[in-house]
Enzyme design. Sequence first.
Site, PDB file in Angstrom:
ATOM      1  N   TYR A 206     -34.799  -8.508 -26.904  1.00 14.41           N
ATOM      2  CA  TYR A 206     -35.667  -9.248 -25.975  1.00 14.41           C
ATOM      3  C   TYR A 206     -34.902  -9.606 -24.701  1.00 14.41           C
ATOM      4  CZ  TYR A 206     -37.925 -13.226 -23.794  1.00 14.41           C
ATOM      5  OH  TYR A 206     -38.463 -14.089 -22.865  1.00 14.41           O
TER       6      TYR A 206
ATOM      7  N   LYS B 100     -35.342  -8.374 -20.518  1.00  7.15           N
ATOM      8  CA  LYS B 100     -35.425  -9.244 -19.336  1.00  7.15           C
ATOM      9  C   LYS B 100     -34.332  -8.892 -18.327  1.00  7.15           C
ATOM     10  CE  LYS B 100     -39.063 -11.481 -20.514  1.00  7.15           C
ATOM     11  NZ  LYS B 100     -40.337 -11.249 -19.803  1.00  7.15           N
TER      12      LYS B 100
ATOM     13  N   SER C  54     -36.079 -14.993 -18.254  1.00  7.00           N
ATOM     14  CA  SER C  54     -35.629 -15.836 -19.356  1.00  7.00           C
ATOM     15  C   SER C  54     -34.158 -16.184 -19.219  1.00  7.00           C
ATOM     16  CB  SER C  54     -35.855 -15.085 -20.674  1.00  7.00           C
ATOM     17  OG  SER C  54     -35.192 -15.711 -21.738  1.00  7.00           O
TER      18      SER C  54
END
Length: 337
Positions: free
Chosen positions: A150, A154, A125
Amino acid sequence: MKKILVTGGLGFIGSHTVVELQNEGFEVVIIDNLSNTTIDVLDKITEITGKKPAFHKVDVRIKSEVKSVFDAHEIDGIIHFAAYKAVGESMGKPLEYYENNLSSLVYILQEMRDRKLDNFIFSSSCTVYGQADELPVTEKAPVKPAESVYGNTKQIGEEIIRDTSNAHGIKCIALRYFNPVGGHPSIKIGELPLGVPQNLIPFITQTAAGIRKELSVFGDDYDTVDGTAVRDYIHVVDLAKAHIAALSRLINNNHKADFEYFNIGTGKGSSVLEIIKTFEKVNNLKLNYKIVGRREGDVVAAYADTTTANKELNWKTEMTLEDSLESAWKWQQKQSV
């Protein structure tokens, strides 16, 4: 015929990628625990491609279940999508995000190491960059402390892959997506989150359909063209095709390092209000929305410099923002029938 394992293969991006894989002649094995999708998607993939992929209902957080799939198939490559993906939600559920997004990755890489497998594509991402110092974001931009849980999963995920690749020589590519939107031209598959949408476009389409009372725009005091956050919105089919290009690069040994990473976006940023206005224009309707406070974990602006991916993967986007928003609304209308 190469057999490719796709984790989270019935999800939004996963299902579109499975379609492209099968269209390119790959044999596909899907694993999904159906936590954010439905089994109906399997039939829709079959309708689009004329071929039903193998499917295992598996929870990638359970090591024995992951192992059972590798035992059942001779796998030539893996595309790993299965992960929780909502920035806002991740801030309130950090342990769930770390468990789901990282343990699953470790278990899959352990199977690859133990079985001497290669060709791993990781769903990464643009959040790994945090708030970039310069826009558009290139692959040379520093990876800053994550703005969200989040994003941190990643970042850590890429570190795990890099270390594993260095130690065991596994060929890996991380694709750093920007914001996937839209639906398949067949209108048979699209973005259908279970529960309240955590991403902008499905919330827009559900608001337009009357499922949601109004859309909340998180913040209008950012340093952007109209005060709302700016993102790079890429059509999901273009994104799916980037996975095929990356996989082919590994299979054909065209990679330049065992671990590589590429930005996958359009190269153009659009603000939230620009998205709303474009959606209204292409679909000839009006949206009910209100401005609310900023959301924790959001960056001001992020859009990609895709030069490296265009050159190295021989890939580029073909769909416009208008195409994306029109297909997203057609998909939503089909769900509302």
